[in-house]
Design a protein around this motif. Structure first.
Motif, PDB file in Angstrom:
ATOM      1  N   GLN A  40      28.878 -19.024 -28.644  1.00  0.00           N
ATOM      2  CA  GLN A  40      28.829 -20.330 -27.877  1.00  0.00           C
ATOM      3  C   GLN A  40      28.635 -20.177 -26.371  1.00  0.00           C
ATOM      4  OE1 GLN A  40      30.974 -19.887 -30.209  1.00  0.00           O
ATOM      5  NE2 GLN A  40      30.120 -20.998 -31.833  1.00  0.00           N
TER       6      GLN A  40
ATOM      7  N   ASP B 256      32.875 -29.003 -21.858  1.00  0.00           N
ATOM      8  CA  ASP B 256      32.847 -29.413 -23.291  1.00  0.00           C
ATOM      9  C   ASP B 256      33.223 -28.468 -24.306  1.00  0.00           C
ATOM     10  OD1 ASP B 256      32.342 -32.102 -22.431  1.00  0.00           O
ATOM     11  OD2 ASP B 256      30.284 -32.036 -22.709  1.00  0.00           O
ATOM     12  N   LEU B 257      32.512 -27.317 -24.164  1.00  0.00           N
ATOM     13  CA  LEU B 257      32.804 -26.342 -24.936  1.00  0.00           C
ATOM     14  C   LEU B 257      34.182 -25.675 -25.105  1.00  0.00           C
ATOM     15  CD1 LEU B 257      31.563 -24.072 -26.883  1.00  0.00           C
ATOM     16  CD2 LEU B 257      30.979 -22.623 -24.998  1.00  0.00           C
ATOM     17  N   GLN B 258      34.822 -25.953 -23.868  1.00  0.00           N
ATOM     18  CA  GLN B 258      36.272 -25.217 -23.947  1.00  0.00           C
ATOM     19  C   GLN B 258      37.216 -26.311 -24.659  1.00  0.00           C
ATOM     20  OE1 GLN B 258      37.609 -22.537 -22.771  1.00  0.00           O
ATOM     21  NE2 GLN B 258      39.361 -23.301 -23.732  1.00  0.00           N
ATOM     22  N   LYS B 259      36.814 -27.760 -24.364  1.00  0.00           N
ATOM     23  CA  LYS B 259      37.635 -28.899 -25.011  1.00  0.00           C
ATOM     24  C   LYS B 259      37.127 -28.679 -26.559  1.00  0.00           C
ATOM     25  CE  LYS B 259      37.229 -32.626 -21.588  1.00  0.00           C
ATOM     26  NZ  LYS B 259      36.461 -33.857 -21.579  1.00  0.00           N
ATOM     27  N   ALA B 260      36.087 -28.453 -26.991  1.00  0.00           N
ATOM     28  CA  ALA B 260      35.965 -28.274 -28.639  1.00  0.00           C
ATOM     29  C   ALA B 260      36.684 -27.129 -29.100  1.00  0.00           C
ATOM     30  CB  ALA B 260      34.375 -28.070 -28.587  1.00  0.00           C
ATOM     31  N   PHE B 261      36.773 -25.929 -28.162  1.00  0.00           N
ATOM     32  CA  PHE B 261      37.516 -24.857 -28.777  1.00  0.00           C
ATOM     33  C   PHE B 261      39.027 -25.221 -28.733  1.00  0.00           C
ATOM     34  CE2 PHE B 261      39.978 -21.103 -27.751  1.00  0.00           C
ATOM     35  CZ  PHE B 261      39.790 -20.103 -28.466  1.00  0.00           C
TER      36      PHE B 261
ATOM     37  N   PHE C  39      40.565 -28.161 -29.198  1.00  0.00           N
ATOM     38  CA  PHE C  39      40.677 -28.964 -30.341  1.00  0.00           C
ATOM     39  C   PHE C  39      40.789 -28.137 -31.590  1.00  0.00           C
ATOM     40  CE2 PHE C  39      39.127 -31.680 -33.724  1.00  0.00           C
ATOM     41  CZ  PHE C  39      39.821 -32.877 -33.583  1.00  0.00           C
ATOM     42  N   ALA C  40      39.830 -27.220 -31.810  1.00  0.00           N
ATOM     43  CA  ALA C  40      39.812 -26.715 -33.023  1.00  0.00           C
ATOM     44  C   ALA C  40      41.089 -25.813 -32.928  1.00  0.00           C
ATOM     45  CB  ALA C  40      38.614 -25.739 -33.163  1.00  0.00           C
TER      46      ALA C  40
END
Length: 109
Positions: free
Chosen positions: A3, A28-33, A35-36
């Motif tokens: 990603q 946004d990618l860091q936030k999604a990571f 969160f996961a």
């Protein structure tokens, strides 16, 4: 990760390495990571600062409710509370009804 490479190779990041659109995509990618990882129960040190927070959802919900009088809560919260109370009443009735049925069978046996 793949990603990260995908974000780095996007048009926004190729045009301007530290441009606003590129930084936003990375954030946004860091936030999604984060969160996961939080959902899996693993703590991360993300840029959001909320990923390593502790406490159960029930405790957070109680803390939110404690700060608001019942009349000042969101309509959605009130709706969910009403549905929960209805289900609780339904299951209480069901429990009482089935208890009588099983008692009658024990008496006959």
């Amino acid at each position: 990760s793949s990603q990260d490479r995908e974000v780095e190779s996007s048009q926004d990041c190729r045009a301007e390495k530290n441009g606003k659109a590129c930084r936003r995509k990375k954030k946004d990618l860091q936030k999604a990571f984060d969160f996961a990882m939080k959902k899996q129960g693993k703590s991360t040190t993300g840029s959001t600062g909320s990923a390593g927070s502790t406490g159960t959802s029930r405790a957070r919900r109680a803390k939110r409710k404690a700060g608001k009088p019942k009349d000042e809560r969101d309509p959605i919260d009130q709706w969910f509370d009403q549905r929960r109370e209805e289900w609780d009443a339904f299951f209480d009735e069901l429990r009482e009804g089935t208890a009588g049925i099983f008692r009658d069978k024990e008496d006959k046996a």
